[in-house]
Motif scaffolding. Structure first.
Motif, PDB file in Angstrom:
ATOM      1  N   GLY A  59     -47.226  83.443 -52.401  1.00  0.00           N
ATOM      2  CA  GLY A  59     -47.680  84.618 -51.667  1.00  0.00           C
ATOM      3  C   GLY A  59     -48.590  84.314 -50.502  1.00  0.00           C
ATOM      4  N   ASP A  60     -48.983  83.047 -50.336  1.00  0.00           N
ATOM      5  CA  ASP A  60     -49.912  82.685 -49.264  1.00  0.00           C
ATOM      6  C   ASP A  60     -49.179  82.482 -47.945  1.00  0.00           C
ATOM      7  OD1 ASP A  60     -51.775  82.717 -51.268  1.00  0.00           O
ATOM      8  OD2 ASP A  60     -52.340  80.607 -51.080  1.00  0.00           O
ATOM      9  N   ALA A  61     -49.870  82.772 -46.851  1.00  0.00           N
ATOM     10  CA  ALA A  61     -49.349  82.479 -45.521  1.00  0.00           C
ATOM     11  C   ALA A  61     -49.706  81.037 -45.164  1.00  0.00           C
ATOM     12  CB  ALA A  61     -49.936  83.440 -44.502  1.00  0.00           C
ATOM     13  N   ILE A  62     -48.946  80.470 -44.240  1.00  0.00           N
ATOM     14  CA  ILE A  62     -49.187  79.098 -43.792  1.00  0.00           C
ATOM     15  C   ILE A  62     -49.067  79.054 -42.274  1.00  0.00           C
ATOM     16  CG2 ILE A  62     -48.448  76.688 -43.933  1.00  0.00           C
ATOM     17  CD1 ILE A  62     -47.154  77.329 -46.625  1.00  0.00           C
ATOM     18  N   LEU A  63     -49.961  78.328 -41.639  1.00  0.00           N
ATOM     19  CA  LEU A  63     -49.852  78.053 -40.209  1.00  0.00           C
ATOM     20  C   LEU A  63     -49.819  76.543 -40.043  1.00  0.00           C
ATOM     21  CD1 LEU A  63     -49.791  78.941 -37.264  1.00  0.00           C
ATOM     22  CD2 LEU A  63     -52.305  78.970 -37.299  1.00  0.00           C
ATOM     23  N   GLY A  64     -48.647  76.027 -39.682  1.00  0.00           N
ATOM     24  CA  GLY A  64     -48.483  74.587 -39.502  1.00  0.00           C
ATOM     25  C   GLY A  64     -48.334  74.250 -38.035  1.00  0.00           C
ATOM     26  N   GLU A  65     -48.777  73.075 -37.666  1.00  0.00           N
ATOM     27  CA  GLU A  65     -48.702  72.679 -36.259  1.00  0.00           C
ATOM     28  C   GLU A  65     -47.270  72.554 -35.776  1.00  0.00           C
ATOM     29  OE1 GLU A  65     -50.047  69.164 -33.163  1.00  0.00           O
ATOM     30  OE2 GLU A  65     -50.960  69.239 -35.145  1.00  0.00           O
ATOM     31  N   GLU A  66     -46.382  72.067 -36.619  1.00  0.00           N
ATOM     32  CA  GLU A  66     -45.015  71.806 -36.173  1.00  0.00           C
ATOM     33  C   GLU A  66     -44.062  72.968 -36.422  1.00  0.00           C
ATOM     34  OE1 GLU A  66     -44.952  69.395 -34.301  1.00  0.00           O
ATOM     35  OE2 GLU A  66     -46.798  68.443 -34.998  1.00  0.00           O
ATOM     36  N   TYR A  67     -44.129  73.596 -37.585  1.00  0.00           N
ATOM     37  CA  TYR A  67     -43.181  74.658 -37.923  1.00  0.00           C
ATOM     38  C   TYR A  67     -43.739  76.055 -37.725  1.00  0.00           C
ATOM     39  CZ  TYR A  67     -40.143  71.034 -39.769  1.00  0.00           C
ATOM     40  OH  TYR A  67     -39.334  69.924 -39.901  1.00  0.00           O
ATOM     41  N   GLY A  68     -44.977  76.172 -37.300  1.00  0.00           N
ATOM     42  CA  GLY A  68     -45.544  77.469 -36.977  1.00  0.00           C
ATOM     43  C   GLY A  68     -45.960  78.267 -38.197  1.00  0.00           C
ATOM     44  N   ALA A  69     -45.953  79.591 -38.030  1.00  0.00           N
ATOM     45  CA  ALA A  69     -46.471  80.503 -39.052  1.00  0.00           C
ATOM     46  C   ALA A  69     -45.373  80.980 -39.982  1.00  0.00           C
ATOM     47  CB  ALA A  69     -47.141  81.698 -38.390  1.00  0.00           C
ATOM     48  N   SER A  70     -45.751  81.135 -41.254  1.00  0.00           N
ATOM     49  CA  SER A  70     -44.862  81.754 -42.239  1.00  0.00           C
ATOM     50  C   SER A  70     -45.719  82.643 -43.135  1.00  0.00           C
ATOM     51  CB  SER A  70     -44.144  80.684 -43.077  1.00  0.00           C
ATOM     52  OG  SER A  70     -45.084  79.928 -43.829  1.00  0.00           O
ATOM     53  N   GLY A  71     -45.091  83.615 -43.764  1.00  0.00           N
ATOM     54  CA  GLY A  71     -45.833  84.547 -44.604  1.00  0.00           C
ATOM     55  C   GLY A  71     -46.295  85.756 -43.816  1.00  0.00           C
ATOM     56  N   GLU A  72     -47.019  86.639 -44.492  1.00  0.00           N
ATOM     57  CA  GLU A  72     -47.486  87.882 -43.875  1.00  0.00           C
ATOM     58  C   GLU A  72     -48.502  87.595 -42.774  1.00  0.00           C
ATOM     59  OE1 GLU A  72     -46.322  90.882 -44.520  1.00  0.00           O
ATOM     60  OE2 GLU A  72     -44.948  90.097 -46.034  1.00  0.00           O
ATOM     61  N   ALA A  73     -48.341  88.275 -41.646  1.00  0.00           N
ATOM     62  CA  ALA A  73     -49.239  88.058 -40.511  1.00  0.00           C
ATOM     63  C   ALA A  73     -50.678  88.430 -40.843  1.00  0.00           C
ATOM     64  CB  ALA A  73     -48.757  88.849 -39.300  1.00  0.00           C
ATOM     65  N   ASP A  74     -50.859  89.425 -41.717  1.00  0.00           N
ATOM     66  CA  ASP A  74     -52.216  89.874 -42.056  1.00  0.00           C
ATOM     67  C   ASP A  74     -52.653  89.397 -43.443  1.00  0.00           C
ATOM     68  OD1 ASP A  74     -50.461  91.404 -43.487  1.00  0.00           O
ATOM     69  OD2 ASP A  74     -51.430  93.333 -43.034  1.00  0.00           O
ATOM     70  N   ALA A  75     -52.056  88.317 -43.919  1.00  0.00           N
ATOM     71  CA  ALA A  75     -52.391  87.804 -45.249  1.00  0.00           C
ATOM     72  C   ALA A  75     -53.867  87.411 -45.316  1.00  0.00           C
ATOM     73  CB  ALA A  75     -51.520  86.594 -45.578  1.00  0.00           C
ATOM     74  N   SER A  76     -54.485  87.663 -46.446  1.00  0.00           N
ATOM     75  CA  SER A  76     -55.895  87.300 -46.605  1.00  0.00           C
ATOM     76  C   SER A  76     -56.059  85.800 -46.861  1.00  0.00           C
ATOM     77  CB  SER A  76     -56.520  88.095 -47.753  1.00  0.00           C
ATOM     78  OG  SER A  76     -55.879  87.774 -48.979  1.00  0.00           O
ATOM     79  N   ARG A  77     -54.987  85.173 -47.370  1.00  0.00           N
ATOM     80  CA  ARG A  77     -55.035  83.732 -47.657  1.00  0.00           C
ATOM     81  C   ARG A  77     -54.063  83.010 -46.730  1.00  0.00           C
ATOM     82  NH1 ARG A  77     -56.607  81.718 -52.619  1.00  0.00           N
ATOM     83  NH2 ARG A  77     -54.735  80.428 -52.658  1.00  0.00           N
ATOM     84  N   ARG A  78     -54.599  82.054 -45.956  1.00  0.00           N
ATOM     85  CA  ARG A  78     -53.763  81.338 -44.987  1.00  0.00           C
ATOM     86  C   ARG A  78     -54.102  79.852 -45.021  1.00  0.00           C
ATOM     87  NH1 ARG A  78     -51.007  83.535 -41.375  1.00  0.00           N
ATOM     88  NH2 ARG A  78     -52.262  85.417 -41.431  1.00  0.00           N
ATOM     89  N   TRP A  79     -53.071  79.034 -45.254  1.00  0.00           N
ATOM     90  CA  TRP A  79     -53.222  77.580 -45.231  1.00  0.00           C
ATOM     91  C   TRP A  79     -53.027  77.087 -43.801  1.00  0.00           C
ATOM     92  CZ3 TRP A  79     -54.656  74.802 -49.480  1.00  0.00           C
ATOM     93  CH2 TRP A  79     -54.607  75.472 -50.708  1.00  0.00           C
ATOM     94  N   LEU A  80     -53.857  76.159 -43.378  1.00  0.00           N
ATOM     95  CA  LEU A  80     -53.767  75.539 -42.057  1.00  0.00           C
ATOM     96  C   LEU A  80     -53.361  74.084 -42.244  1.00  0.00           C
ATOM     97  CD1 LEU A  80     -57.138  76.939 -40.648  1.00  0.00           C
ATOM     98  CD2 LEU A  80     -54.856  77.980 -40.509  1.00  0.00           C
ATOM     99  N   VAL A  81     -52.312  73.660 -41.548  1.00  0.00           N
ATOM    100  CA  VAL A  81     -51.731  72.334 -41.776  1.00  0.00           C
ATOM    101  C   VAL A  81     -51.542  71.590 -40.457  1.00  0.00           C
ATOM    102  CG1 VAL A  81     -49.710  71.093 -42.643  1.00  0.00           C
ATOM    103  CG2 VAL A  81     -50.517  73.149 -43.848  1.00  0.00           C
ATOM    104  N   ASP A  82     -52.164  70.432 -40.369  1.00  0.00           N
ATOM    105  CA  ASP A  82     -51.885  69.486 -39.290  1.00  0.00           C
ATOM    106  C   ASP A  82     -51.350  68.235 -39.979  1.00  0.00           C
ATOM    107  OD1 ASP A  82     -51.754  67.697 -37.221  1.00  0.00           O
ATOM    108  OD2 ASP A  82     -53.760  68.090 -36.456  1.00  0.00           O
ATOM    109  N   PRO A  83     -50.036  68.040 -39.972  1.00  0.00           N
ATOM    110  CA  PRO A  83     -49.442  66.988 -40.794  1.00  0.00           C
ATOM    111  C   PRO A  83     -49.687  65.571 -40.304  1.00  0.00           C
ATOM    112  CG  PRO A  83     -47.782  67.951 -39.398  1.00  0.00           C
ATOM    113  CD  PRO A  83     -49.029  68.769 -39.192  1.00  0.00           C
ATOM    114  N   LEU A  84     -50.046  65.441 -39.033  1.00  0.00           N
ATOM    115  CA  LEU A  84     -50.327  64.112 -38.485  1.00  0.00           C
ATOM    116  C   LEU A  84     -51.261  64.292 -37.295  1.00  0.00           C
ATOM    117  CD1 LEU A  84     -50.101  61.108 -38.249  1.00  0.00           C
ATOM    118  CD2 LEU A  84     -47.780  61.358 -37.373  1.00  0.00           C
ATOM    119  N   CYS A  85     -52.538  64.248 -37.575  1.00  0.00           N
ATOM    120  CA  CYS A  85     -53.556  64.376 -36.536  1.00  0.00           C
ATOM    121  C   CYS A  85     -53.767  62.992 -35.954  1.00  0.00           C
ATOM    122  CB  CYS A  85     -54.842  64.937 -37.145  1.00  0.00           C
ATOM    123  SG  CYS A  85     -56.145  65.200 -35.945  1.00  0.00           S
TER     124      CYS A  85
END
Length: 199
Positions: A59-85
């Motif tokens: 049920g959590d949203a995710i914002l990844g650097e490569e694949y962008g956003a998934s999940g509800e735009a207004d989700a209260s829980r959002r994972w932030l992912v930078d897979p290779l900084c």
């Protein structure tokens, strides 16, 4: 996963395992702009992280650097992912890069994990403490200025006009710290890396 913190650590470790397996190999390069690109390692690491998080917290949203956003735009829980900084370092064979995973709840970062694919260390925080996981053991981090060692990022920072090079030229800074240049091992051995294919 039993906790968000353990999920963040596991996700960062999963991404780091992918990055480590591809480090030093020929990887395809995918241009994002004139000065930015991703590699197959970025994409595969993010995919591994996404699969783990989506399985554990569907049920959590995710914002990844490569694949962008998934999940509800207004989700209260959002994972932030930078897979290779540090993709450029990775592609050049310089062992200075990481995998970053964090969780925001209602806009506040609650847990974060940063994995070093080369050393195998994972630095993590639960918002209260800072810890490093090394060889399966968690050790609290205790910052100290005793070494007088300072890393200076020379990437141009345009906000306010500051440049890292200005700091290095500052007399007060030079009086307190001795400058050192760390030359990557592969350059010192005289074999430049040029094995990143453009796609």
């Amino acid at each position: 996963m039993s906790s968000d913190l353990e999920l963040a650590i596991a996700a960062a470790a999963a991404g780091a395992a992918v990055v480590r397996s591809k480090y030093g190999t020929v990887v395809a390069r995918h241009d994002k702009s004139a000065t930015d690109f991703a590699t197959d390692a970025d994409l595969a690491a993010e995919q591994a992280i996404l699969e783990l998080i989506q399985s554990a917290r569907p049920g959590d949203a995710i914002l990844g650097e490569e694949y962008g956003a998934s999940g509800e735009a207004d989700a209260s829980r959002r994972w932030l992912v930078d897979p290779l900084c540090g993709t450029l370092n990775f592609a050049a064979g310089t062992p200075l890069f990481s995998v970053n995973v964090a969780l925001q709840v209602d806009g506040r970062t609650t847990v974060a994990a940063i994995a070093d694919p080369v050393s195998g260390e994972i630095f993590w925080t639960d918002g209260e403490t800072a810890t490093v996981r090394r060889d399966g053991s968690d050790l609290p981090l205790a910052p100290s200025a005793d070494s007088l060692l300072v890393d200076v990022n020379l990437d141009p920072i345009t906000d306010g006009g500051f440049l890292g090079s200005q700091l290095l030229a500052d007399p007060a800074f030079r009086g307190a710290f001795g400058q050192r240049v760390c030359r990557p091992r592969w350059r010192s051995r005289g074999w430049p890396r040029d094995d990143v294919r453009r796609t």
